[in-house]
Write a protein that holds these residues in place. Sequence first.
Motif, PDB file in Angstrom:
ATOM      1  N   SER A  27     -70.715  30.948 -26.764  1.00  0.00           N
ATOM      2  CA  SER A  27     -69.698  31.743 -26.052  1.00  0.00           C
ATOM      3  C   SER A  27     -69.417  33.042 -26.798  1.00  0.00           C
ATOM      4  CB  SER A  27     -68.427  30.934 -25.797  1.00  0.00           C
ATOM      5  OG  SER A  27     -67.880  30.495 -26.999  1.00  0.00           O
ATOM      6  N   ALA A  28     -69.619  33.021 -28.131  1.00  0.00           N
ATOM      7  CA  ALA A  28     -69.433  34.257 -28.908  1.00  0.00           C
ATOM      8  C   ALA A  28     -70.465  35.314 -28.521  1.00  0.00           C
ATOM      9  CB  ALA A  28     -69.540  33.956 -30.403  1.00  0.00           C
ATOM     10  N   ARG A  29     -71.560  34.887 -27.937  1.00  0.00           N
ATOM     11  CA  ARG A  29     -72.604  35.821 -27.486  1.00  0.00           C
ATOM     12  C   ARG A  29     -72.552  36.042 -25.977  1.00  0.00           C
ATOM     13  NH1 ARG A  29     -73.077  38.547 -31.706  1.00  0.00           N
ATOM     14  NH2 ARG A  29     -74.301  37.706 -33.422  1.00  0.00           N
ATOM     15  N   GLY A  30     -71.434  35.688 -25.389  1.00  0.00           N
ATOM     16  CA  GLY A  30     -71.227  35.992 -23.970  1.00  0.00           C
ATOM     17  C   GLY A  30     -71.799  34.977 -23.010  1.00  0.00           C
ATOM     18  N   LEU A  31     -72.345  33.879 -23.526  1.00  0.00           N
ATOM     19  CA  LEU A  31     -72.872  32.842 -22.630  1.00  0.00           C
ATOM     20  C   LEU A  31     -71.728  31.944 -22.158  1.00  0.00           C
ATOM     21  CD1 LEU A  31     -76.073  31.931 -24.674  1.00  0.00           C
ATOM     22  CD2 LEU A  31     -75.931  33.376 -22.628  1.00  0.00           C
ATOM     23  N   GLN A  32     -71.910  31.347 -20.994  1.00  0.00           N
ATOM     24  CA  GLN A  32     -70.852  30.488 -20.452  1.00  0.00           C
ATOM     25  C   GLN A  32     -71.386  29.086 -20.209  1.00  0.00           C
ATOM     26  OE1 GLN A  32     -68.705  32.199 -17.148  1.00  0.00           O
ATOM     27  NE2 GLN A  32     -68.557  34.177 -18.194  1.00  0.00           N
ATOM     28  N   GLY A  33     -70.714  28.129 -20.815  1.00  0.00           N
ATOM     29  CA  GLY A  33     -71.141  26.739 -20.681  1.00  0.00           C
ATOM     30  C   GLY A  33     -70.145  25.921 -19.887  1.00  0.00           C
ATOM     31  N   LEU A  34     -70.627  24.795 -19.392  1.00  0.00           N
ATOM     32  CA  LEU A  34     -69.727  23.792 -18.816  1.00  0.00           C
ATOM     33  C   LEU A  34     -69.707  22.624 -19.789  1.00  0.00           C
ATOM     34  CD1 LEU A  34     -70.596  23.638 -14.997  1.00  0.00           C
ATOM     35  CD2 LEU A  34     -68.462  24.432 -16.039  1.00  0.00           C
ATOM     36  N   ILE A  35     -68.506  22.168 -20.123  1.00  0.00           N
ATOM     37  CA  ILE A  35     -68.361  21.099 -21.115  1.00  0.00           C
ATOM     38  C   ILE A  35     -67.874  19.837 -20.416  1.00  0.00           C
ATOM     39  CG2 ILE A  35     -67.261  20.441 -23.282  1.00  0.00           C
ATOM     40  CD1 ILE A  35     -66.799  23.371 -23.845  1.00  0.00           C
ATOM     41  N   PHE A  36     -68.608  18.758 -20.629  1.00  0.00           N
ATOM     42  CA  PHE A  36     -68.253  17.459 -20.030  1.00  0.00           C
ATOM     43  C   PHE A  36     -67.958  16.458 -21.136  1.00  0.00           C
ATOM     44  CE2 PHE A  36     -70.914  19.634 -16.990  1.00  0.00           C
ATOM     45  CZ  PHE A  36     -70.309  19.373 -15.767  1.00  0.00           C
ATOM     46  N   THR A  37     -67.090  15.522 -20.849  1.00  0.00           N
ATOM     47  CA  THR A  37     -66.863  14.426 -21.775  1.00  0.00           C
ATOM     48  C   THR A  37     -66.324  13.233 -20.995  1.00  0.00           C
ATOM     49  OG1 THR A  37     -65.886  13.796 -23.901  1.00  0.00           O
ATOM     50  CG2 THR A  37     -64.479  14.985 -22.373  1.00  0.00           C
ATOM     51  N   ARG A  38     -66.200  12.119 -21.715  1.00  0.00           N
ATOM     52  CA  ARG A  38     -65.606  10.936 -21.077  1.00  0.00           C
ATOM     53  C   ARG A  38     -64.916  10.107 -22.161  1.00  0.00           C
ATOM     54  NH1 ARG A  38     -67.076   7.115 -16.263  1.00  0.00           N
ATOM     55  NH2 ARG A  38     -65.830   5.361 -16.915  1.00  0.00           N
ATOM     56  N   ASP A  39     -63.668   9.787 -21.935  1.00  0.00           N
ATOM     57  CA  ASP A  39     -62.923   8.885 -22.820  1.00  0.00           C
ATOM     58  C   ASP A  39     -62.860   9.366 -24.265  1.00  0.00           C
ATOM     59  OD1 ASP A  39     -62.336   7.193 -20.750  1.00  0.00           O
ATOM     60  OD2 ASP A  39     -64.007   5.829 -21.144  1.00  0.00           O
ATOM     61  N   ASP A  40     -62.639  10.656 -24.469  1.00  0.00           N
ATOM     62  CA  ASP A  40     -62.418  11.164 -25.830  1.00  0.00           C
ATOM     63  C   ASP A  40     -61.090  10.613 -26.352  1.00  0.00           C
ATOM     64  OD1 ASP A  40     -63.397  13.847 -27.611  1.00  0.00           O
ATOM     65  OD2 ASP A  40     -61.299  13.260 -27.873  1.00  0.00           O
ATOM     66  N   ARG A  41     -61.016  10.360 -27.658  1.00  0.00           N
ATOM     67  CA  ARG A  41     -59.773   9.828 -28.250  1.00  0.00           C
ATOM     68  C   ARG A  41     -58.577  10.746 -28.027  1.00  0.00           C
ATOM     69  NH1 ARG A  41     -63.528   8.834 -31.873  1.00  0.00           N
ATOM     70  NH2 ARG A  41     -63.185  10.874 -32.749  1.00  0.00           N
ATOM     71  N   ALA A  42     -58.830  12.071 -27.884  1.00  0.00           N
ATOM     72  CA  ALA A  42     -57.728  13.033 -27.737  1.00  0.00           C
ATOM     73  C   ALA A  42     -57.134  13.020 -26.332  1.00  0.00           C
ATOM     74  CB  ALA A  42     -58.211  14.439 -28.082  1.00  0.00           C
ATOM     75  N   GLY A  43     -57.775  12.286 -25.410  1.00  0.00           N
ATOM     76  CA  GLY A  43     -57.226  12.189 -24.057  1.00  0.00           C
ATOM     77  C   GLY A  43     -58.158  12.745 -23.010  1.00  0.00           C
TER      78      GLY A  43
END
Length: 216
Positions: A27-43
């Motif tokens: 993202s620091a180089r201007g790229l855009q990602g989609l971030i997925f997760t499931r059941d992370d401890r943080a919620g």
Amino acid sequence: MPELVFFSGTMDCGKSTLALQIEHNRSARGLQGLIFTRDDRAGEGKLSSRLGLVTDAVEVADDLDVYAYVVEHLSQGGRVDYLIADEAQFLAPEQIDQLARVVDELELDVFAFGITTDFRSKLFPGSQRLVELADRVEVLQVEALCWCGARATHNARTVNGAMVVEGAQVVVGDVNHLAHEVGYEVLCRRHHRRRMTSATAHAAALSPDVLPVGSA
Ligand SMILES: Nc1ncnc2c1ncn2[C@@H]1O[C@H](COP(=O)(O)OP(=O)(O)O)[C@@H](O)[C@H]1O
Ligand SMILES: Cc1cn([C@H]2C[C@H](O)[C@@H](COP(=O)(O)O)O2)c(=O)[nH]c1=O
């Protein structure tokens, strides 16, 4: 060539930290990602590392089609340069197939992070599918260590401090939480096979049987 990469390892070996670093650098180089997760401890909808970093993510529900989600995002004018999927062991095998489809048909890099095996040393279904489909499986360079100093390769579950080998495959939890009902500890294979956690090793070392003669 876009790739499906599976970064695998035990709990607590730095997977989520690496996911956040990859996200930061791109993202620091201007790229855009989609971030997925499931059941992370943080919620729900969070990707968190034990180093304290956390970012928002799309929570992967049972019925989420990841490929369709990305296509929908693109068709609404969104930009996607890469995907990150943390806690990928919790994804269904079909959802891993969808990640592979994103690589092959949308020509995007997909970086998946997860533990390979559960507390019984059995593959999670999502991890099994990743091993089957990934272009590359990468083992993280920073080793998590067993209490004996050997490289930790296995995850143990403890209930009230004692290692268990029966129970539900998925129980969200953390390492170094021995006082909690369910906790986890990373071990080398030798000590996982012997069900020897740091607590049992410590107790054995303090046992009167092994104390020097004459000690109190
Ligand atoms: N206080 C700390 N100081 C330095 N490094 C730490 C600290 N706490 C955790 N770590 C590092 O963070 C790693 C865990 O990172 P994390 O991304 O949460 O792991 P994973 O996602 O693989 O479970 C540990 O193995 C250790 O290298
Ligand atoms: C071994 C094992 C782990 N889990 C859970 C415990 C944690 O919530 C995650 C792993 O997270 P980390 O960021 O890699 O530490 O998985 C589980 O549900 N079942 C297991 O057998």
